[in-house]
Design an enzyme around this catalytic site. Structure first.
Site, PDB file in Angstrom:
ATOM      1  N   CYS A   1       0.823  -1.218   0.000  1.00 35.45           N
ATOM      2  CA  CYS A   1       0.000   0.000   0.000  1.00 35.45           C
ATOM      3  C   CYS A   1       0.851   1.260   0.000  1.00 35.45           C
ATOM      4  CB  CYS A   1      -0.924   0.011   1.225  1.00 35.45           C
ATOM      5  SG  CYS A   1      -2.034  -1.398   1.327  1.00 35.45           S
TER       6      CYS A   1
ATOM      7  N   TYR B   1     -16.903  14.747  21.034  1.00 36.14           N
ATOM      8  CA  TYR B   1     -17.171  16.056  20.420  1.00 36.14           C
ATOM      9  C   TYR B   1     -16.368  17.151  21.102  1.00 36.14           C
ATOM     10  CZ  TYR B   1     -19.202  20.663  20.006  1.00 36.14           C
ATOM     11  OH  TYR B   1     -19.355  22.013  19.839  1.00 36.14           O
TER      12      TYR B   1
END
Length: 461
Positions: free
Chosen positions: A51, A436
């Protein structure tokens, strides 16, 4: 078991992720006195990141050896008889032996086994057309392939490159060649690049590639590759156009390398990959295992076997195989088809089914697309992000997610990958307790915004 030996012999065909992971794990569980391990690799390298090749070619990775996780010498130091530049040419299943040929000398010999691991990987698809094997035409699958391409780039005066195909490898190689100062044209037979996405998401990749200076030619079929008097590539030809080229990279995908398995009569699936059970044992054969890019795996979303050649799967296959060969117990349950890539600063991710995949397996679904941002809109450097989500009609089961956006977009697909693996509905996803803070996400993460919209659409039908 062959009773002429006091210990078992494991033979591994293939020296990259699956094969050497299997060999290493088996060695952890059984010492040299209990298990002899012989591994054959036809190339020059072992345990490397295929990859990473586009990033090496493009210069982001400066040294080839940075892609090598474990050298041949390291494997041998752990008691693995690793034989490089040695290609297995025949399997004798009745005699439990393999025929191998020394690539340099041509000398052949037989090696017997008690247990066999087939990890022969995949091979780049080379189109059946004039010029496909000409000098300057390259597939990119192994470190040897990458080195051959770099040698061509360094020895070629011209600066025109044509990439045939616009999948992961095609897109990544196009960017790598741009980074090396080449004028790049990508010829793609699909309507948009990245056929692993739906076309409406692929068009976002198209725009980013053109913004990078890449010429995209879609809906075009290459018919032949022209060569000069010196036998080197000089142009790529489609039905109605000709594209000058000093180097050509084939990025039209790979096929399972199962030539040996087919000749030996081992079971292959519809995509040409070996079929295994959950322990990665070849179906119908007690002492033969297979893993990596040469096998087909269960798609947990569609319930069908698929060929998904990724290094993440190959390493997991190897761990499972090595554990079972070494006397333990492990299984590989299947995949949901998660992948992530990039072109320049555009991140591209997908998991689960595309629309055409869902249609093919007879699933009825709802599809929604939302626009959001990577961070709270008021926080500096918030960037746009597009999320597409598929949910099954009536049940609301999540079927697939595609994400295209800038920094912070790609790895959000992992939320969906976990939800798919758990069989969650889009309604259940809306309650996920995700992290968050304004620098990381809007108060409603883009994936949850898509889930809310998908849940509402499912409820309304």
């Amino acid at each position: 078991m062959n009773m002429s030996r006091t210990r078992e012999r494991l033979v591994v065909i293939g020296g990259d992720a699956a094969g050497m992971s299997a060999a290493s794990q088996a060695r952890r569980l059984k010492g040299p006195d209990e298990l002899e391990i012989v591994a054959f690799e036809r190339g020059h390298f072992t345990s490397y990141s295929a990859c990473g090749i586009p990033y090496w070619v493009g210069g982001d990775v400066t040294e080839r050896d940075q892609l090598i996780a474990r050298t041949p010498e390291e494997h041998r130091a752990r008691g693995i008889d690793l034989r490089l530049r040695t290609e297995v040419t025949e399997l004798d299943l009745d005699g439990q032996r393999v025929r191998a040929r020394d690539v340099e000398s041509g000398e052949e010999s037989w090696t017997s086994y008690d247990k066999l691991v087939i990890a022969t990987g995949a091979r780049p698809i080379r189109p059946d057309m004039p010029g496909a094997d000409a000098a300057g035409v390259h597939g990119v699958q192994t470190l040897d392939d990458g080195q051959a391409l770099l040698d061509t780039l360094e020895g070629t005066r011209g600066r025109r490159a044509v990439v045939v195909g616009a999948g992961y490898i095609g897109v990544e190689m196009a960017e790598a060649l741009i980074n090396r100062g080449y004028e790049v044209t990508v010829v793609n037979r699909g309507s948009e690049p990245m056929s692993t996405l739906d076309p409406d998401m692929g068009c976002l990749v198209h725009e980013a590639m053109e913004g990078l200076g890449i010429t995209m030619v879609n809906d075009a079929e290459v018919t032949k590759i022209l060569t000069g008097d010196d036998g080197r590539v000089r142009a790529v030809v489609t039905v109605d156009r000709e594209f000058p080229a000093d180097v050509v990279v084939l990025g039209i995908g790979v096929r399972p390398e199962t030539t040996l398995a087919l000749a030996a009569g081992l079971p292959l699936g519809p995509h040409g990959g070996l079929l295994t059970d959950r322990s990665m044992r070849v179906r119908g054969y007690e002492n033969i295992w297979a893993g990596g890019d040469c096998v087909e795996v269960l798609d947990l979303v569609s319930g069908q076997d698929r060929h998904i050649p990724l290094g993440t799967h190959a390493n997991k296959h190897g761990q499972v195989i090595g554990t079972n060969v070494g006397g333990g117990y492990a299984t590989f349950p299947g995949v949901v088809g998660t992948a992530v890539s990039k072109v320049c600063d555009l991140e591209i991710a997908r998991t689960g089914l595309r629309e055409k995949d869902a249609h093919r397996v007879g699933l009825r679904f709802e599809a929604v697309t939302i626009e959001s941002t990577s961070r709270a809109g008021y926080y500096p450097n918030a960037s746009p992000m597009t999320v597409k989500m598929l949910a099954e009609q009536r049940t609301g089961r999540l079927l697939g997610v595609q994400i295209v956006g800038r920094e912070g977009a790609g790895k959000r697909v992992d939320i969906a990958a976990v939800a798919l693996t758990a069989g969650m509905t889009v309604e259940q996803m809306t309650s996920l307790d995700l992290g968050y803070a304004p620098p990381f996400s809007p108060v409603w993460d883009p994936v949850l915004v898509a889930a809310r919209k998908a849940a509402a659409k499912v409820r309304s039908t």
